[in-house]
Design a protein around this motif. Structure first.
Motif, PDB file in Angstrom:
ATOM      1  N   GLN A   1       0.841  -1.193   0.000  1.00 21.78           N
ATOM      2  CA  GLN A   1       0.000   0.000   0.000  1.00 21.78           C
ATOM      3  C   GLN A   1       0.875   1.241   0.000  1.00 21.78           C
ATOM      4  O   GLN A   1       1.786   1.370   0.796  1.00 21.78           O
ATOM      5  CB  GLN A   1      -0.901   0.007   1.229  1.00 21.78           C
ATOM      6  N   VAL A   2       0.577   2.158  -0.911  1.00 22.91           N
ATOM      7  CA  VAL A   2       1.365   3.377  -1.023  1.00 22.91           C
ATOM      8  C   VAL A   2       0.895   4.385   0.008  1.00 22.91           C
ATOM      9  O   VAL A   2      -0.302   4.614   0.176  1.00 22.91           O
ATOM     10  CB  VAL A   2       1.229   3.972  -2.434  1.00 22.91           C
ATOM     11  N   GLN A   3       1.845   4.973   0.681  1.00 21.58           N
ATOM     12  CA  GLN A   3       1.533   6.036   1.640  1.00 21.58           C
ATOM     13  C   GLN A   3       2.489   7.191   1.458  1.00 21.58           C
ATOM     14  O   GLN A   3       3.694   6.997   1.324  1.00 21.58           O
ATOM     15  CB  GLN A   3       1.618   5.500   3.068  1.00 21.58           C
ATOM     16  N   SER A  25       6.236   5.549   1.325  1.00 23.66           N
ATOM     17  CA  SER A  25       6.421   4.111   1.540  1.00 23.66           C
ATOM     18  C   SER A  25       5.510   3.353   0.587  1.00 23.66           C
ATOM     19  O   SER A  25       4.485   3.868   0.137  1.00 23.66           O
ATOM     20  CB  SER A  25       6.096   3.721   2.984  1.00 23.66           C
ATOM     21  N   GLY A  26       5.918   2.125   0.254  1.00 21.16           N
ATOM     22  CA  GLY A  26       5.084   1.293  -0.600  1.00 21.16           C
ATOM     23  C   GLY A  26       5.120   1.666  -2.065  1.00 21.16           C
ATOM     24  O   GLY A  26       4.332   1.174  -2.861  1.00 21.16           O
ATOM     25  N   VAL A  27       6.038   2.538  -2.456  1.00 16.61           N
ATOM     26  CA  VAL A  27       6.145   2.956  -3.853  1.00 16.61           C
ATOM     27  C   VAL A  27       7.606   2.901  -4.242  1.00 16.61           C
ATOM     28  O   VAL A  27       8.487   3.064  -3.398  1.00 16.61           O
ATOM     29  CB  VAL A  27       5.590   4.375  -4.052  1.00 16.61           C
ATOM     30  N   ASP A 111      -0.914   9.768  -9.353  1.00 18.46           N
ATOM     31  CA  ASP A 111      -1.236   8.398  -8.980  1.00 18.46           C
ATOM     32  C   ASP A 111      -1.485   8.251  -7.483  1.00 18.46           C
ATOM     33  O   ASP A 111      -2.325   7.450  -7.065  1.00 18.46           O
ATOM     34  CB  ASP A 111      -0.108   7.460  -9.407  1.00 18.46           C
ATOM     35  N   TYR A 112      -0.756   9.021  -6.668  1.00 17.96           N
ATOM     36  CA  TYR A 112      -0.893   8.908  -5.220  1.00 17.96           C
ATOM     37  C   TYR A 112      -0.848  10.292  -4.587  1.00 17.96           C
ATOM     38  O   TYR A 112      -0.054  11.147  -5.003  1.00 17.96           O
ATOM     39  CB  TYR A 112       0.216   8.034  -4.632  1.00 17.96           C
ATOM     40  N   GLN A 115      -2.104  13.178   2.648  1.00 23.05           N
ATOM     41  CA  GLN A 115      -3.278  13.756   3.313  1.00 23.05           C
ATOM     42  C   GLN A 115      -3.224  15.271   3.397  1.00 23.05           C
ATOM     43  O   GLN A 115      -4.267  15.913   3.508  1.00 23.05           O
ATOM     44  CB  GLN A 115      -3.408  13.172   4.726  1.00 23.05           C
TER      45      GLN A 115
END
Length: 123
Positions: A1-3, A25-27, A111-112, A115
């Motif tokens: 999971q990308v964060q 993270s996750g990417v 893409d991501y 917050q």
């Protein structure tokens, strides 16, 4: 999971400085173009700055050129936005973003998203 997790926002007086950080993270961080966008109350989200994965190319919105600097540390999976000479009109929620290319990120083809972190500049 990308964060994507932003930090470093806050309240600052006009003329002051802040540095925002975005930890990923996750990417596959080292291959992604990273960028910063902002959204002020009642306004649409706008592009601020972006940096390619190999740090060779960066792009800035005209409104922040000469005042903001985007950088990245691929070893730490982190991208930064150094903001100097802040103005009240820089007040916004700043969000980190990741995309496939500088071309895509500048055109809001993201893409991501993170917050967001609030930046408030008082006059």
């Amino acid at each position: 999971q990308v964060q994507l997790a932003e930090s470093g926002g806050g309240l600052v007086q006009a003329g002051g400085s802040l540095r925002l950080s975005c930890a990923a993270s996750g990417v596959t961080f080292s291959m992604a173009t990273l960028g910063w966008f902002r959204q002020a109350p009642g306004k649409e989200r706008e592009f601020v700055a972006a940096i390619e994965w190999n740090v060779s190319n960066r792009q800035y919105a005209d409104s922040v050129k000469g005042r903001f600097t985007i950088s990245r540390d691929n070893a730490k999976n982190t991208v930064y936005l150094q903001m100097n000479s802040l103005k009240p009109e820089d007040t916004a929620v700043y969000s980190c973003a990741a995309g496939l290319s500088l071309y895509n990120v500048v055109r809001n083809r993201i893409d991501y998203w993170g917050q967001g972190t609030q930046v408030t500049v008082s006059s």
